[in-house]
Scaffold this active site. Sequence first.
Site, PDB file in Angstrom:
ATOM      1  CB  ALA A  15      -0.907   0.003   1.223  1.00 47.01           C
ATOM      2  CB  VAL A  20       9.562   3.663   0.427  1.00 45.93           C
ATOM      3  CG1 VAL A  20      10.020   2.355   1.068  1.00 45.93           C
ATOM      4  CG2 VAL A  20      10.335   4.838   1.017  1.00 45.93           C
ATOM      5  CB  ALA A  22       7.988   2.747  -6.890  1.00 42.79           C
ATOM      6  CE  LYS A 112      10.497   8.812   8.865  1.00 44.41           C
ATOM      7  NZ  LYS A 112      11.231   8.478   7.658  1.00 44.41           N
ATOM      8  CD  GLU A 136      16.413  -2.662  10.589  1.00 42.61           C
ATOM      9  OE1 GLU A 136      16.536  -3.696  11.235  1.00 42.61           O
ATOM     10  OE2 GLU A 136      16.851  -1.562  10.978  1.00 42.61           O
ATOM     11  CB  VAL A 139      15.038   3.656  13.009  1.00 37.98           C
ATOM     12  CG1 VAL A 139      16.166   4.393  13.724  1.00 37.98           C
ATOM     13  CG2 VAL A 139      13.741   3.777  13.791  1.00 37.98           C
ATOM     14  N   GLY A 194      17.085  17.249  -3.884  1.00 40.24           N
ATOM     15  CA  GLY A 194      16.208  16.164  -3.455  1.00 40.24           C
ATOM     16  C   GLY A 194      16.498  15.617  -2.073  1.00 40.24           C
ATOM     17  CE  LYS A 212      14.131   8.680  10.458  1.00 42.57           C
ATOM     18  NZ  LYS A 212      15.006   9.529   9.606  1.00 42.57           N
ATOM     19  N   GLY A 309      16.274   7.297   1.098  1.00 44.17           N
ATOM     20  CA  GLY A 309      16.402   7.065  -0.340  1.00 44.17           C
ATOM     21  C   GLY A 309      15.691   5.791  -0.746  1.00 44.17           C
TER      22      GLY A 309
HETATM   23  N1  LIG Z   1      11.548   8.344   1.143  1.00 43.38           N
HETATM   24  C1  LIG Z   1      12.421   7.864   1.999  1.00 43.38           C
HETATM   25  O1  LIG Z   1      13.618   7.917   1.769  1.00 43.38           O
HETATM   26  C2  LIG Z   1      11.954   7.227   3.277  1.00 43.38           C
HETATM   27  C3  LIG Z   1      12.908   6.690   4.171  1.00 43.38           C
HETATM   28  C4  LIG Z   1      12.475   6.053   5.337  1.00 43.38           C
HETATM   29  C5  LIG Z   1      11.130   5.986   5.611  1.00 43.38           C
HETATM   30  N2  LIG Z   1      10.206   6.545   4.744  1.00 43.38           N
HETATM   31  C6  LIG Z   1       8.801   6.435   5.085  1.00 43.38           C
HETATM   32  O2  LIG Z   1       8.180   5.639   4.086  1.00 43.38           O
HETATM   33  C7  LIG Z   1       6.822   6.034   3.934  1.00 43.38           C
HETATM   34  C8  LIG Z   1       6.579   6.360   2.464  1.00 43.38           C
HETATM   35  O3  LIG Z   1       7.455   7.392   2.081  1.00 43.38           O
HETATM   36  P1  LIG Z   1       7.653   7.792   0.544  1.00 43.38           P
HETATM   37  O4  LIG Z   1       8.823   8.691   0.532  1.00 43.38           O
HETATM   38  O5  LIG Z   1       7.659   6.593  -0.309  1.00 43.38           O
HETATM   39  O6  LIG Z   1       6.324   8.654   0.298  1.00 43.38           O
HETATM   40  P2  LIG Z   1       5.675   9.110  -1.099  1.00 43.38           P
HETATM   41  O7  LIG Z   1       6.722   9.059  -2.170  1.00 43.38           O
HETATM   42  O8  LIG Z   1       4.973  10.366  -0.831  1.00 43.38           O
HETATM   43  O9  LIG Z   1       4.617   7.958  -1.414  1.00 43.38           O
HETATM   44  C9  LIG Z   1       3.395   7.835  -0.724  1.00 43.38           C
HETATM   45  C10 LIG Z   1       2.540   6.857  -1.476  1.00 43.38           C
HETATM   46  O10 LIG Z   1       1.341   6.647  -0.745  1.00 43.38           O
HETATM   47  C11 LIG Z   1       0.258   6.679  -1.655  1.00 43.38           C
HETATM   48  N3  LIG Z   1      -0.948   7.037  -0.923  1.00 43.38           N
HETATM   49  C12 LIG Z   1      -1.267   8.195  -0.319  1.00 43.38           C
HETATM   50  N4  LIG Z   1      -2.470   8.118   0.250  1.00 43.38           N
HETATM   51  C13 LIG Z   1      -2.931   6.880  -0.025  1.00 43.38           C
HETATM   52  C14 LIG Z   1      -4.134   6.188   0.276  1.00 43.38           C
HETATM   53  N5  LIG Z   1      -5.097   6.749   0.968  1.00 43.38           N
HETATM   54  N6  LIG Z   1      -4.253   4.917  -0.175  1.00 43.38           N
HETATM   55  C15 LIG Z   1      -3.267   4.316  -0.868  1.00 43.38           C
HETATM   56  N7  LIG Z   1      -2.118   4.928  -1.176  1.00 43.38           N
HETATM   57  C16 LIG Z   1      -1.964   6.194  -0.761  1.00 43.38           C
HETATM   58  C17 LIG Z   1       0.645   7.664  -2.720  1.00 43.38           C
HETATM   59  O11 LIG Z   1      -0.129   7.418  -3.872  1.00 43.38           O
HETATM   60  P3  LIG Z   1       0.092   8.201  -5.269  1.00 43.38           P
HETATM   61  O12 LIG Z   1       1.489   7.810  -5.705  1.00 43.38           O
HETATM   62  O13 LIG Z   1      -0.934   7.662  -6.155  1.00 43.38           O
HETATM   63  O14 LIG Z   1      -0.039   9.650  -4.930  1.00 43.38           O
HETATM   64  C18 LIG Z   1       2.126   7.348  -2.874  1.00 43.38           C
HETATM   65  O15 LIG Z   1       2.302   6.293  -3.791  1.00 43.38           O
HETATM   66  C19 LIG Z   1       6.627   7.205   4.885  1.00 43.38           C
HETATM   67  O16 LIG Z   1       6.118   6.732   6.106  1.00 43.38           O
HETATM   68  C20 LIG Z   1       8.042   7.725   5.104  1.00 43.38           C
HETATM   69  O17 LIG Z   1       8.202   8.366   6.342  1.00 43.38           O
HETATM   70  C21 LIG Z   1      10.606   7.147   3.599  1.00 43.38           C
END
Ligand SMILES: NC(=O)c1ccc[n+]([C@@H]2O[C@H](COP(=O)([O-])OP(=O)(O)OC[C@H]3O[C@@H](n4cnc5c(N)ncnc54)[C@H](OP(=O)(O)O)[C@@H]3O)[C@@H](O)[C@H]2O)c1
Lengths: 438, 438
Positions: A15, A20, A22, A112, A136, A139, A194, A212, A309
């Site tokens: 979900a 992350v 993808a 987190k 995992e 954090v 970015g 975290k 990332g």
């Molecule tokens: N990015 C990082 O480096 C990183 C590192 C550690 C932890 N995290 C954590 O990982 C999580 C995701 O981060 P991300 O960077 O991947 O975020 P993101 O790129 O903003 O992706 C969020 C995804 O959630 C989808 N979404 C939003 N609302 C939804 C709903 N109601 N039902 C189903 N899907 C929904 C979005 O859909 P659409 O694509 O269709 O808009 C998008 O695909 C977060 O908790 C973040 O704190 C991220």
Amino acid sequence: MSDSASGNPLRIGIAGLGTVGAGVLKLLTQQQDILAARAGVPLVVTAVSARNRQQDRGVEIDGYAWYDNCLDMAEADDVDVVVELIGGADGTAKVLVENAIAAGKHVVTANKALLAYHGQSIAESAEAKAVAVGFEAAVAGGVPVIKGLRDGLAANQVERIVAILNGTCNFVLGLMEEEEVSFEDAVREAQDVGFAEADPTTDIGGFDAAHKLSLLASIAFGTQVNLDAVLVKGIDSVAAEDIEAAKELGYRIKLIAVADRNGGHIIQRVHPALVPLEQPLAHVGGPGNSIVMQGDWVGTVEFGGPGAGEKPTASAVVADIVDIARGFQVPVFGTPAAQLTPAKSASEDNSLAPYYLRMELADKKGTASTMTGILAEHDISIETMIQKPEEDHELGANMPVIVVTYATRDTAIAKAIAEIEGAGILAGSPNVIRVESL
Amino acid sequence: MSDSASGNPLRIGIAGLGTVGAGVLKLLTQQQDILAARAGVPLVVTAVSARNRQQDRGVEIDGYAWYDNCLDMAEADDVDVVVELIGGADGTAKVLVENAIAAGKHVVTANKALLAYHGQSIAESAEAKAVAVGFEAAVAGGVPVIKGLRDGLAANQVERIVAILNGTCNFVLGLMEEEEVSFEDAVREAQDVGFAEADPTTDIGGFDAAHKLSLLASIAFGTQVNLDAVLVKGIDSVAAEDIEAAKELGYRIKLIAVADRNGGHIIQRVHPALVPLEQPLAHVGGPGNSIVMQGDWVGTVEFGGPGAGEKPTASAVVADIVDIARGFQVPVFGTPAAQLTPAKSASEDNSLAPYYLRMELADKKGTASTMTGILAEHDISIETMIQKPEEDHELGANMPVIVVTYATRDTAIAKAIAEIEGAGILAGSPNVIRVESL
Ligand SMILES: NC(=O)c1ccc[n+]([C@@H]2O[C@H](COP(=O)([O-])OP(=O)(O)OC[C@H]3O[C@@H](n4cnc5c(N)ncnc54)[C@H](OP(=O)(O)O)[C@@H]3O)[C@@H](O)[C@H]2O)c1
Ligand SMILES: NC(=O)c1ccc[n+]([C@@H]2O[C@H](COP(=O)([O-])OP(=O)(O)OC[C@H]3O[C@@H](n4cnc5c(N)ncnc54)[C@H](OP(=O)(O)O)[C@@H]3O)[C@@H](O)[C@H]2O)c1
């Protein structure tokens, strides 16, 4: 439910297909052979969900069942593990995780914020249902510090954790030093490349690191996650002058996260600190993360690597999926949720540390001696004092002064600073930064 | 058999009550409450064994069944886990581990020699019997690198590991630099303070690091443990002059262990190397260990901490016992033993690296130009050359010369050096040390 014992594939619903999500989908596809060998069973994605089905995500999603409403995934018969990569402390992510657990499904998440706010109740329901909640990736991104602490240091009373947990802040502080730019310019540059989000408040304000830290502290000390107990100060208080002065004095300013077993109280704090250049933490560059942990038996152990990332974070998410496929199941925070004790939060940290003070003394007679006198009254000794007028300093202008004290208490510094501010000898507010060693 | 599923205590037999064994006994006693909480069941020692029952071990052993012959432990009804802390690649340790597995008991060991020689057959029998063999303590002491690599990086193809795995060598090399003493004096001092054994050959010769590297390589690459494939060179070849020259050139000499996926071949090598001061590995001090791992998804992750000693090693042993109590069971080397492929060992490393060469040119005309000419013929370019006579250099005496080349191949260096030696321009043998970066 499928796991290694059954020999059936482990069926995964993802979900959230953003950065992350993808990445996880790509990883599970690319490495399926080695993953099957290591996990003991094939890891198979059966369902995916995001807001917009049409969006190009750089990865094919036609082969998986699509859910317009990700909450339906929690009920799906062909999903053993729900991977929550939507984000946010409340809203859909929370409901999805709760429903998945209620339906007896394992959960893996990188969220987190969700666990910092609702970790205790999530752990209680997961343990009641005997399902795993892997986090995992929540954090330090790709650095396997949750497993390292929860499993690797399981034989230890952890005494102290000092860490760099927010890549954005570390990157911004690094730019400020290397390029000698202001905080605002560094943030803008980080956004361009970015490493900072459009709204950087959660990172810059120290809140992400606090989320975290609260999770690490729970595992380390066997206490309930308690975000309210974390003292938080962001890096927006750090000026170019501080970076420069720190460098001159043999330190580097870092946003650090500290969890400390201070007698019966647990101290948790996130704030900028001067880290001596001899310490490894001073050398964590760019968006890197590093965690130094001190255990009563192991001594000091350090973990470091990429804290965020697509690829590192996906690596951590999939490692949790492998754990589940292998049938590994532990209490969410290492100790059963019912046995976690409330974290008695300390109102103040009574540990000793040197402090760095930067002040503008007003252009009056005797301001320096008034200031040093007040410090002395509070038993604060001065280790270094630099009074360095700008090159174009004009007689009668304010005078920047930097003081590094010998180790003293938080409370003493707070009182002394309040008195100095009240004495009418300063132009503007002083900047106070703790010096942190291991 | 008892595990978390049953709720019964996990019953432990400890064979060997030396440095590590006595430490494990103390740890299990001291931390029994937090261990029971984290493990889900009490961890109870039921049996112990060593050679001499009378010896004072700093810990009470009267409460446990004593076995004069530790092999009887493998048959004992009240032992679920046999903890082998005797040591040695063959003999009693091997028989005990084999018998315990055959009897359906889990095994925890700190014995890298045993696994380096017999890892494949031990893994095969353990997996056939569905018992665990934990060996976290066998590599890098207290640093949980086995779990970090096997579980934390489970989603990665590991590309490369560069590590400092022998605390004795690191300590000795550190002394040589800090105190400017000879190799022999440094070894003697290390023995005096307990960081080197009476017979230090296994450590100094690089064999202990090779044992550990062979275990990491198996997990990293999914290959059978193959100690024969490890190229080993110890630190006895490092002279005070090398330490000094390295320092002057911006490097530090470390005994490093490298495992590399070099195309279809796995390279495994242990040898002294010049590590640039910018690299974290150059700053691992005293008896510390550090492991830098590069994965295709996670990027570069680093683990560091105490590589030996009673308390850190006991911490790792007990973490493995907790894993077993929690019901966590994975193939011994992460991938099922039957699927591990033979490690095609490369006869030579065809990766490029700079080399450091220290030579004594004989007191003849044109020796330097002959030497540089031979290097040029082999397409080896010189980056730095230091020709530095001693202060009391007399006309007509031999001339020490140090060369650092640009990146070249192992084979080119070997051929060039052979030719230089054949040319009759050297006094004594040259010393050749590879420069290693990540
Ligand atoms: N990015 C990082 O480096 C990183 C590192 C550690 C932890 N995290 C954590 O990982 C999580 C995701 O981060 P991300 O960077 O991947 O975020 P993101 O790129 O903003 O992706 C969020 C995804 O959630 C989808 N979404 C939003 N609302 C939804 C709903 N109601 N039902 C189903 N899907 C929904 C979005 O859909 P659409 O694509 O269709 O808009 C998008 O695909 C977060 O908790 C973040 O704190 C991220
Ligand atoms: N020391 C470290 O820091 C460290 C770190 C990592 C791994 N390790 C590994 O841990 C293992 C143990 O090392 P150690 O330093 O603890 O060794 P140690 O101090 O020499 O202890 C060996 C123990 O084995 C006992 N023993 C010898 N032969 C025996 C037999 N036939 N039956 C029963 N007991 C027997 C000895 O009994 P007595 O006491 O009665 O003589 C002694 O208690 C080795 O594999 C080593 O490589 C050690």
